[in-house]
Design an enzyme around this catalytic site. Structure first.
Site, PDB file in Angstrom:
ATOM      1  N   SER A   1       0.311  -9.006   1.722  1.00 52.88           N
ATOM      2  CA  SER A   1      -1.149  -9.003   1.756  1.00 52.88           C
ATOM      3  C   SER A   1      -1.572  -8.820   3.211  1.00 52.88           C
ATOM      4  O   SER A   1      -0.922  -9.365   4.120  1.00 52.88           O
ATOM      5  CB  SER A   1      -1.672 -10.354   1.248  1.00 52.88           C
ATOM      6  OG  SER A   1      -3.012 -10.535   1.632  1.00 52.88           O
TER       7      SER A   1
ATOM      8  N   HIS B   1       0.843  -1.209   0.000  1.00 54.82           N
ATOM      9  CA  HIS B   1       0.000   0.000   0.000  1.00 54.82           C
ATOM     10  C   HIS B   1       0.876   1.256   0.000  1.00 54.82           C
ATOM     11  O   HIS B   1       0.588   2.231  -0.705  1.00 54.82           O
ATOM     12  CB  HIS B   1      -0.870   0.040   1.259  1.00 54.82           C
ATOM     13  CG  HIS B   1      -1.865  -1.071   1.381  1.00 54.82           C
ATOM     14  ND1 HIS B   1      -1.791  -2.024   2.369  1.00 54.82           N
ATOM     15  CD2 HIS B   1      -2.950  -1.374   0.640  1.00 54.82           C
ATOM     16  CE1 HIS B   1      -2.805  -2.870   2.242  1.00 54.82           C
ATOM     17  NE2 HIS B   1      -3.521  -2.509   1.191  1.00 54.82           N
TER      18      HIS B   1
END
Ligand code: PAF
Length: 285
Positions: free
Chosen positions: A188, A39
């Protein structure tokens, strides 16, 4: 500097109106939180492409199936805000509850008919319908110049590109390479579910994809052999396959082989313990 936190649609509208008055370019990074370096790479890229960076943190209920992990999806808003600050995010939109995005009487959805077929679309019915509507809502609300998404969710990225094109939203949709742990595991938020042993076995996804890349470089072009290389690794590690598919990189149509010069993608989903993991790598092109 700590990002400004917006909680409501009205606050986002007021903030984006100010941006437009000032003629400032906006990059948006939609997320479900529990942020990791993948991210943060999107946020840093956004910084380089626009004047202002906004992130949304919203665990979107409509993209989870009835037996999926919505209620236990990991959440850590204060940790996420500190990470956003470190990546230079200006504004975080963190709706307090699902009613902010789906108020009583809500009834509008978006269906992307082709690239959402097969793979995760088939194994997770309704998933891309939920992704498509929340991303459409966010793009309409923020009206960013640029929106950034990770290639780890490769089919999702193609769904978002299709809806942006077909609905004339005019956003520059940027897909960024998957960020991996040093041992190859794709980052993840769901990796948090893995025990140390399940995490070790989960390395078979990236190992299998790498083995297929090597086979292609050596001249093996048939889908059966490339898919077989991934399956062998999954089996050796005792993972339950959900799917392994070779598809063309844009339309996601299944391929029997990778033609010379063709851009293909090999995608895998498998369960390590009860945790479903996905990964993919480019082949050819
Ligand atoms: O990739 C995700 O985190 C989500 O699917 C997204 C794009 C933020 C939509 O909820």
């Amino acid at each position: 500097m700590a990002p400004v936190v917006l909680r409501t649609v009205a606050e986002v509208k007021a903030w984006t109106a100010g941006l437009r008055r000032e003629g400032r370019r906006l990059a948006l990074v939609p997320t479900m939180g529990y942020l990791h370096d993948g991210h943060l790479s999107l946020m840093r890229e956004g910084r380089g492409r626009a004047d202002v960076v906004a992130t949304s943190i919203f665990v979107n209920p409509t993209q989870f199936g009835p037996r999926e992990d919505l209620s236990r999806y990991p959440r850590d808003l204060s940790g996420d805000l500190a990470k956003c600050a470190s990546a230079g995010v200006d504004v975080v939109f963190a709706p307090e509850d699902p009613n902010v995005m789906y108020p009583p009487g809500y009834q509008t959805y978006v269906e992307v008919t082709e690239v959402s077929q097969g793979m995760c679309g088939e194994r997770r019915p309704g998933h891309f319908r939920g992704v498509a509507i929340i991303v459409t809502q966010l793009l309409c609300l923020f009206r960013p110049e640029v929106a950034l998404f990770g290639e780890k969710d490769y089919q999702q990225l193609q769904v978002i590109k299709a809806l942006n094109r077909d609905l004339h939203l005019g956003v520059d949709i940027v897909g960024m390479p998957t960020v991996r742990e040093p041992d190859g595991l794709a980052m993840s938020s769901r990796n948090a579910y893995l025990s140390p042993e399940e995490r070790q076995r989960a390395l078979s996804l990236s190992r299998g994809l790498k083995a297929a890349q090597t086979l292609l470089k050596e001249g093996t072009r048939e889908a059966s052999a490339l898919v077989g290389a991934v399956r062998r690794e999954l089996e050796a590690a005792g993972l339950r396959e959900d799917y392994v598919e070779l598809v063309d990189a844009e339309r996601l149509k299944p391929l029997a082989q990778v033609a010379p010069g063709q851009s293909a993608r090999l995608l895998v989903a498998a369960f390590s313990g009860t945790t479903r993991l996905i990964d993919n790598m480019p082949l050819g092109g």
